[in-house]
Scaffold this motif. Structure first.
Motif, mmCIF file in Angstrom:
data_model
loop_
_atom_site.group_PDB
_atom_site.id
_atom_site.type_symbol
_atom_site.label_atom_id
_atom_site.label_comp_id
_atom_site.label_asym_id
_atom_site.label_seq_id
_atom_site.Cartn_x
_atom_site.Cartn_y
_atom_site.Cartn_z
ATOM 1 N N TYR A 1 -27.893 -27.624 44.331
ATOM 2 C CA TYR A 1 -27.882 -26.450 43.451
ATOM 3 C C TYR A 1 -26.532 -26.383 42.753
ATOM 4 O O TYR A 1 -25.544 -25.970 43.336
ATOM 5 N N HIS A 2 -26.480 -26.809 41.493
ATOM 6 C CA HIS A 2 -25.209 -26.854 40.776
ATOM 7 C C HIS A 2 -24.165 -27.603 41.610
ATOM 8 O O HIS A 2 -23.100 -27.076 41.943
ATOM 9 N N SER A 3 -24.494 -28.831 41.974
ATOM 10 C CA SER A 3 -23.622 -29.631 42.819
ATOM 11 C C SER A 3 -23.645 -31.074 42.345
ATOM 12 O O SER A 3 -24.457 -31.447 41.490
ATOM 13 N N SER A 4 -22.762 -31.887 42.893
ATOM 14 C CA SER A 4 -22.585 -33.258 42.424
ATOM 15 C C SER A 4 -22.352 -34.205 43.595
ATOM 16 O O SER A 4 -21.749 -33.835 44.596
ATOM 17 N N ALA A 5 -22.837 -35.435 43.424
ATOM 18 C CA ALA A 5 -22.599 -36.468 44.438
ATOM 19 C C ALA A 5 -21.313 -37.237 44.165
ATOM 20 O O ALA A 5 -20.921 -38.085 44.969
ATOM 21 N N LEU B 1 -30.952 -44.242 47.319
ATOM 22 C CA LEU B 1 -31.397 -44.922 48.541
ATOM 23 C C LEU B 1 -32.524 -44.191 49.260
ATOM 24 O O LEU B 1 -33.441 -44.823 49.790
ATOM 25 N N VAL B 2 -32.449 -42.865 49.298
ATOM 26 C CA VAL B 2 -33.392 -42.117 50.141
ATOM 27 C C VAL B 2 -34.747 -41.970 49.458
ATOM 28 O O VAL B 2 -34.851 -41.929 48.228
ATOM 29 N N ASN B 3 -35.792 -41.886 50.280
ATOM 30 C CA ASN B 3 -37.151 -41.751 49.747
ATOM 31 C C ASN B 3 -37.614 -40.304 49.653
ATOM 32 O O ASN B 3 -38.568 -40.017 48.929
ATOM 33 N N TYR B 4 -36.966 -39.401 50.402
ATOM 34 C CA TYR B 4 -37.400 -38.000 50.351
ATOM 35 C C TYR B 4 -37.002 -37.371 49.003
ATOM 36 O O TYR B 4 -36.112 -37.866 48.301
ATOM 37 N N PRO B 5 -37.670 -36.273 48.626
ATOM 38 C CA PRO B 5 -37.369 -35.640 47.337
ATOM 39 C C PRO B 5 -35.951 -35.058 47.284
ATOM 40 O O PRO B 5 -35.444 -34.535 48.278
ATOM 41 N N ILE B 6 -35.346 -35.179 46.121
ATOM 42 C CA ILE B 6 -34.067 -34.529 45.841
ATOM 43 C C ILE B 6 -34.236 -33.673 44.588
ATOM 44 O O ILE B 6 -34.687 -34.170 43.552
ATOM 45 N N MET B 7 -33.891 -32.415 44.717
ATOM 46 C CA MET B 7 -33.946 -31.506 43.567
ATOM 47 C C MET B 7 -32.533 -31.270 43.060
ATOM 48 O O MET B 7 -31.606 -31.060 43.855
ATOM 49 N N MET B 8 -32.368 -31.320 41.754
ATOM 50 C CA MET B 8 -31.093 -30.971 41.138
ATOM 51 C C MET B 8 -31.303 -29.779 40.221
ATOM 52 O O MET B 8 -32.194 -29.797 39.358
ATOM 53 N N LEU C 1 -34.503 -28.975 37.743
ATOM 54 C CA LEU C 1 -34.594 -27.654 37.132
ATOM 55 C C LEU C 1 -33.385 -27.488 36.225
ATOM 56 O O LEU C 1 -32.249 -27.441 36.696
ATOM 57 N N PHE C 2 -33.642 -27.428 34.923
ATOM 58 C CA PHE C 2 -32.567 -27.258 33.943
ATOM 59 C C PHE C 2 -32.626 -25.824 33.424
ATOM 60 O O PHE C 2 -33.612 -25.411 32.804
ATOM 61 N N LEU D 1 -38.009 -23.706 43.434
ATOM 62 C CA LEU D 1 -37.686 -24.052 44.829
ATOM 63 C C LEU D 1 -38.944 -24.157 45.679
ATOM 64 O O LEU D 1 -39.095 -25.084 46.479
ATOM 65 N N ARG D 2 -39.842 -23.210 45.498
ATOM 66 C CA ARG D 2 -41.071 -23.205 46.296
ATOM 67 C C ARG D 2 -41.917 -24.444 45.986
ATOM 68 O O ARG D 2 -42.494 -25.064 46.891
ATOM 69 N N LYS D 3 -41.982 -24.818 44.727
ATOM 70 C CA LYS D 3 -42.722 -26.016 44.335
ATOM 71 C C LYS D 3 -42.101 -27.257 44.973
ATOM 72 O O LYS D 3 -42.790 -28.142 45.486
ATOM 73 N N PHE D 4 -40.764 -27.321 44.945
ATOM 74 C CA PHE D 4 -40.034 -28.435 45.546
ATOM 75 C C PHE D 4 -40.286 -28.518 47.048
ATOM 76 O O PHE D 4 -40.555 -29.604 47.594
ATOM 77 N N LEU D 5 -40.248 -27.398 47.731
ATOM 78 C CA LEU D 5 -40.435 -27.370 49.185
ATOM 79 C C LEU D 5 -41.835 -27.835 49.571
ATOM 80 O O LEU D 5 -42.024 -28.512 50.589
ATOM 81 N N ARG D 6 -42.824 -27.492 48.759
ATOM 82 C CA ARG D 6 -44.192 -27.959 49.047
ATOM 83 C C ARG D 6 -44.252 -29.477 48.988
ATOM 84 O O ARG D 6 -44.962 -30.110 49.777
#
Length: 264
Positions: free
Chosen positions: A117-121, A201-208, A235-236, A256-261
């Protein structure tokens, strides 16, 4: 009611609400679990929502002069271990996103997804590191003046006159953060490593979640970074700065709810 976990001889505070699959909320710099009130109210109907006060913030103690992101991630794991939880999605705002990526690096088997959420790797640039050290000096001179100006900067400039209640809410939480906790967080963020390799690398979903008018993290840089993600949810927020869940709560919670599903 706030719960406590012992980590390295000090307390880590957290709230634990709802039932179901586990969602962990990590606040940003100068925040606490309280900043997530609206998000928790929205999610707890369907999920078990654990909102943790990161080291030096809210009801959680200090653990030294600098709080590394690895230390923050380990504090989060101590809460999950106390609750005997093995799988979760972590939603991290700003600094909380840095801690979430450290968690992904150290404890990958625990994760079903991450929301940045408004973050960076990316690590801090040299210019940003200098800004962090300058901020340390400002905090030592006048914590109150610094926190008030910093929170105001987290909202899109055009939203300042419309969101006075939200700004006052975030500012009150920031003002309760002790000087030692602020300094330790600044130094920890300054020295965090690049973790962009995790995104691909990871297969699980990542939301930005990206704000077009973010004064802290350039939206073009984050959009470029999002292309590294293998399983991306984006989400922009066209009208927002660095505080999307306060600036556009309805739109943010729906996404967020859509992402969690998808994660579960």
């Amino acid at each position: 009611m706030l719960k406590k976990c012992i980590y390295k001889g000090s307390e880590v505070a957290f709230s634990d609400q709802g039932k179901g699959r586990v969602v962990v909320l990590l606040h940003g710099y100068l925040g606490s679990h309280l900043i997530w009130k609206e998000t928790i109210d929205n999610l707890k109907k369907n999920y078990r929502v654990i909102a943790i006060d990161l080291p030096g913030h809210g009801g959680t103690g200090n653990f030294g002069y600098a709080h590394s992101m690895n230390l923050m991630a380990s504090a989060v794991k101590s809460v999950l271990d106390q609750l005997r939880l093995k799988k979760c999605v972590i939603i991290g705002h700003s600094m909380g996103g840095y801690a979430a990526l450290a968690f992904a690096d150290l404890f990958p088997d625990y994760l079903k997804g991450i929301c940045l959420y408004h973050s960076s790797a990316y690590a801090d640039s040299e210019e940003k590191k200098t800004d962090r050290l300058r901020a340390v000096e400002l905090v030592k001179k006048s914590r109150t003046v610094y926190t008030k100006a910093t929170i105001k900067n987290l909202f899109a400039s055009k939203n300042l006159k419309y969101l006075k209640k939200e700004i006052a809410f975030a500012t009150a939480i920031a003002k309760s953060t002790k000087k030692e906790g602020i300094v330790a967080a600044l130094l920890g963020m300054k020295d965090r490593p690049n973790r962009d390799i995790i995104l691909g690398l990871v297969n699980y979903p990542i939301m930005m979640v990206i704000g077009e008018h973010d004064n802290v993290l350039n939206h073009n840089m984050l959009l470029e970074q999002s292309r590294l993600v293998k399983n991306l949810h984006l989400l922009f927020l066209e009208h927002d700065g660095h505080f999307g869940f306060l600036e556009s709560p309805i739109q943010s919670n729906k996404a967020l709810r859509k992402f969690l599903r998808q994660c579960f």
